[in-house]
Design an enzyme around this catalytic site. Structure first.
Site, PDB file in Angstrom:
ATOM      1  N   HIS A   1      35.149  54.010  41.423  1.00 59.64           N
ATOM      2  CA  HIS A   1      33.885  53.012  40.659  1.00 59.64           C
ATOM      3  C   HIS A   1      32.705  54.232  40.458  1.00 59.64           C
ATOM      4  O   HIS A   1      32.852  55.653  41.036  1.00 59.64           O
ATOM      5  CB  HIS A   1      32.588  52.531  42.077  1.00 59.64           C
TER       6      HIS A   1
ATOM      7  N   CYS B   1      36.930  51.886  47.525  1.00 55.67           N
ATOM      8  CA  CYS B   1      36.425  53.991  47.914  1.00 55.67           C
ATOM      9  C   CYS B   1      35.505  52.783  49.543  1.00 55.67           C
ATOM     10  O   CYS B   1      35.135  51.950  49.235  1.00 55.67           O
ATOM     11  CB  CYS B   1      35.289  54.022  47.283  1.00 55.67           C
TER      12      CYS B   1
ATOM     13  N   CYS C   1      30.460  57.315  42.450  1.00 59.60           N
ATOM     14  CA  CYS C   1      31.397  58.071  43.554  1.00 59.60           C
ATOM     15  C   CYS C   1      30.433  59.511  44.380  1.00 59.60           C
ATOM     16  O   CYS C   1      31.034  60.575  43.517  1.00 59.60           O
ATOM     17  CB  CYS C   1      33.049  58.202  43.318  1.00 59.60           C
TER      18      CYS C   1
ATOM     19  N   ASP D   1      32.735  53.621  49.782  1.00 64.91           N
ATOM     20  CA  ASP D   1      31.423  53.836  49.077  1.00 64.91           C
ATOM     21  C   ASP D   1      30.731  51.713  50.328  1.00 64.91           C
ATOM     22  O   ASP D   1      31.577  51.194  49.525  1.00 64.91           O
ATOM     23  CB  ASP D   1      31.176  53.920  47.814  1.00 64.91           C
TER      24      ASP D   1
ATOM     25  N   ARG E   1      28.826  50.676  48.963  1.00 70.09           N
ATOM     26  CA  ARG E   1      27.747  49.244  47.680  1.00 70.09           C
ATOM     27  C   ARG E   1      29.163  48.879  47.306  1.00 70.09           C
ATOM     28  O   ARG E   1      29.017  48.534  45.673  1.00 70.09           O
ATOM     29  CB  ARG E   1      27.136  50.207  47.471  1.00 70.09           C
TER      30      ARG E   1
HETATM   31 CO    CO Z   1      33.473  56.088  45.688  1.00 66.66          CO
END
Ligand code: CO
Length: 209
Positions: free
Chosen positions: A98, A42, A101, A44, A46
């Site tokens: 994850h 992803c 999300c 993302d 993090r």
């Molecule tokens: Co995500």
């Protein structure tokens, strides 16, 4: 002065620090690109794979998008898989979802619009298919359940790509993996074990869908 001047300064001192420790580092880096892993994750911020795996970034070939989707008509993702397998000869493809999300939550809360709505359509379909299972759970539990099932779905999409099918037919050593990362603990979990052939991919599909 640009607001991003600080970033350029950080880059300069990063390169300088590495060169003072290892003068040939960038020369060697420029001469070789042999990552062992393809990571499909992803976007993302993090969930950067080199950070979670504590590996130098040059060891991981990376494709990231919202909610780690693998669409068979996405030329970008399909090209990454093709290049990673055919040219770079990676040994492993990891699809990693994850917890927490934003994409998964947006689908659960039906708050998608525009291109994201289009992009996450398959995730919406998946949500509908397990609506009964999701009914009683909290938002966090539902998002983990859907994120995990989405990883399994995207793993099956990787496995059915022409590149992976051909590699297996040619007897190449290539395994596909489905993992989930818990942002609240920092821990990765393997959901499916090693998928190393069209037969083991079919068994996963059979079990889940
Ligand atoms: Co995500």
């Amino acid at each position: 002065m640009s607001e991003l001047h600080e970033l350029l300064c950080r880059n300069f001192s990063w390169a300088d620090k590495i060169k003072s420790r290892s003068p040939d580092f960038f020369k060697n880096l420029s001469e070789r690109h042999r990552p062992k892993y393809l990571w499909i994750g992803c976007s993302d911020s993090r969930t950067a794979p080199d950070r979670l795996l504590d590996l130098p970034s040059e060891q991981i070939f990376v494709h990231r998008n919202i909610a780690n989707m693998v669409h068979s008509d996405d030329a970008s993702c399909m090209s990454v898989i093709q290049y990673a397998v055919d040219q770079l000869k990676v040994d492993h493809i990891v699809v990693c979802g994850h917890s927490h999300c934003g994409g998964v939550r947006a689908v659960l809360e039906e708050q998608t619009s525009g291109p994201i709505d289009q992009w996450l359509k398959p995730l919406s379909v998946l949500k509908t298919s397990i609506a009964g299972k999701l009914k009683q759970a909290s938002l966090n539990e539902r998002s983990v359940t859907l994120a995990e099932l989405n990883v399994v779905k995207q793993v099956t999409n990787v496995c059915k790509s022409a590149t992976v099918q051909t590699a297996w037919e040619m007897g190449e050593k290539l395994s596909v993996h489905g993992w989930i990362f818990d942002v609240s603990t920092g821990i990765l979990k393997d959901l499916l074990g090693d998928i190393t052939s069209a037969r083991s991919a079919a068994a996963v599909k059979e079990q889940y869908f």
